[in-house]
Design an enzyme around this catalytic site. Structure first.
Site, PDB file in Angstrom:
ATOM      1  N   ARG A   1     -16.231  30.599 -13.126  1.00  0.00           N
ATOM      2  CA  ARG A   1     -15.469  31.723 -13.660  1.00  0.00           C
ATOM      3  C   ARG A   1     -16.392  32.944 -13.673  1.00  0.00           C
ATOM      4  O   ARG A   1     -17.615  32.813 -13.810  1.00  0.00           O
ATOM      5  CB  ARG A   1     -14.991  31.423 -15.076  1.00  0.00           C
TER       6      ARG A   1
ATOM      7  N   LYS B   1     -15.307  26.696 -20.921  1.00  0.00           N
ATOM      8  CA  LYS B   1     -14.383  26.766 -22.041  1.00  0.00           C
ATOM      9  C   LYS B   1     -14.555  25.560 -22.952  1.00  0.00           C
ATOM     10  O   LYS B   1     -14.806  24.450 -22.493  1.00  0.00           O
ATOM     11  CB  LYS B   1     -12.944  26.829 -21.524  1.00  0.00           C
TER      12      LYS B   1
ATOM     13  N   HIS C   1     -10.573  36.126 -10.252  1.00  0.00           N
ATOM     14  CA  HIS C   1     -10.740  34.709  -9.945  1.00  0.00           C
ATOM     15  C   HIS C   1     -10.494  34.391  -8.472  1.00  0.00           C
ATOM     16  O   HIS C   1     -10.409  33.224  -8.091  1.00  0.00           O
ATOM     17  CB  HIS C   1      -9.770  33.877 -10.795  1.00  0.00           C
TER      18      HIS C   1
ATOM     19  N   ARG D   1     -12.944  32.016  -6.924  1.00  0.00           N
ATOM     20  CA  ARG D   1     -12.801  30.702  -7.571  1.00  0.00           C
ATOM     21  C   ARG D   1     -11.594  29.963  -6.971  1.00  0.00           C
ATOM     22  O   ARG D   1     -11.670  28.777  -6.680  1.00  0.00           O
ATOM     23  CB  ARG D   1     -12.634  30.898  -9.076  1.00  0.00           C
TER      24      ARG D   1
ATOM     25  N   HIS E   1     -12.140  22.008 -15.307  1.00  0.00           N
ATOM     26  CA  HIS E   1     -10.813  21.848 -15.906  1.00  0.00           C
ATOM     27  C   HIS E   1     -10.776  20.555 -16.718  1.00  0.00           C
ATOM     28  O   HIS E   1     -11.167  19.498 -16.235  1.00  0.00           O
ATOM     29  CB  HIS E   1      -9.725  21.768 -14.829  1.00  0.00           C
TER      30      HIS E   1
ATOM     31  N   TYR F   1      -3.757  24.074  -7.078  1.00  0.00           N
ATOM     32  CA  TYR F   1      -4.450  24.372  -5.831  1.00  0.00           C
ATOM     33  C   TYR F   1      -3.956  23.503  -4.682  1.00  0.00           C
ATOM     34  O   TYR F   1      -4.095  23.870  -3.514  1.00  0.00           O
ATOM     35  CB  TYR F   1      -5.962  24.217  -6.015  1.00  0.00           C
TER      36      TYR F   1
END
Length: 295
Positions: A146, A170, A241, A244, A267, A276
């Protein structure tokens, strides 16, 4: 105006989930606006019912908020009322029966490998500032970080010998990501030839300092990406992003396992990564139609 229940909820999120400051600020702002609206309607966070909640979401749409914004707001409200119910501050959850607005499936912008190559070649690497940007772009595409993770990288989180970066993403979750030969080459060159020039007499642990020898903001780097996209002649609108997304899509196009991509992206839920696969499938279908003799 500050609302004690909102502050209590935000504090609980910080303790339990370790969310980023900007995420917590967004929760606080959304819920404070909702609480202020309830005040005007003669209701409160502890007394509001499902009908009033539905009216508030309709009120937002009347003000011109997009369906995606309303869906995000409903997600915040659901999390908030679940917390109040668990904490036994409310006997019910007024959000439980409210359906969110239908949203069109939004796929990440699809950059081709040739477009990415043009973007990566855009910086003039004899300039220390653009050499820094070159290393950042190569690292971003090689690792799928990120932008916030990239600009906050510290020297101790990078291992040139092992070719790895250690990232705290995160929820304060840490992951190790390989950077690949090309990104390693440009990062090594930048650290030898460009970083000291940017720092001048200042000292910093940040890998990619700004002109003022401080940690760069994600907005600043986003402006740099747009500069190079324009220079490379990339006509589509990019997002912070974009690389990414390209990292994940191109890995899948070349046969990478979805769970491996999930780990590299950081994730927590595989379903987040699965978007994706739609991008990759779309790209493969387009190539098939273009090149297959019976396409």
């Amino acid at each position: 105006m500050s609302y004690p229940l909102v502050e209590q909820f935000v504090d609980a999120l910080w303790l339990e989930k370790g969310l980023a400051d900007n995420t917590l600020a967004s929760y606080r702002s959304d819920l404070s606006h909702f609480a202020a609206w309830l005040d005007d309607e003669g209701s409160s966070l502890l007394a509001v019912d499902g009908l009033t909640l539905q009216q508030y979401l309709g009120h937002r749409l009347d003000l011109g908020f997009k369906a995606s914004s309303t869906a995000r707001m409903l997600s915040v409200l659901r999390r908030f009322f679940q917390y109040l119910h668990r904490a036994q501050l409310r006997e019910d959850d007024p959000s439980i029966l409210i359906a969110g607005p239908k949203l069109p499936k939004r796929l990440p912008k699809d950059l081709s490998e040739q477009q990415v190559s043009s973007l990566l070649q855009a910086p003039e690497v004899e300039d220390p500032l653009e050499l820094r940007d070159k290393a950042m772009l190569e690292l971003l595409y090689a690792t799928g970080l990120r932008v916030t993770e990239l600009v906050s990288l510290s020297m101790e989180s990078v291992s040139l010998r092992q070719g790895l970066v250690r990232v705290t993403g995160k929820g304060n979750k840490e992951r190790l990501v390989p950077m690949g030969e090309e990104a390693l080459h440009w990062l090594t060159r930048y650290l030898k030839e460009g970083r000291a020039t940017l720092l001048g007499e200042q000292s910093s642990d940040v890998v990619f300092p700004s002109r003022r020898s401080r940690q760069m903001t994600r907005q600043t780097f986003w402006h740099r990406i747009k500069l190079y996209a324009q220079r490379a002649g990339i006509g589509i609108e990019l997002s912070p992003h974009t690389l990414r997304h390209a990292f994940a899509t191109h890995l899948l196009n070349h046969g990478a396992d979805l769970r491996v991509v999930q780990l590299l992206l950081g994730h927590s839920d595989l379903s987040t990564t699965q978007i994706y696969t739609h991008v990759a499938t779309h790209r493969l279908n387009a190539l098939h139609e273009e090149h297959h003799p019976r396409g």
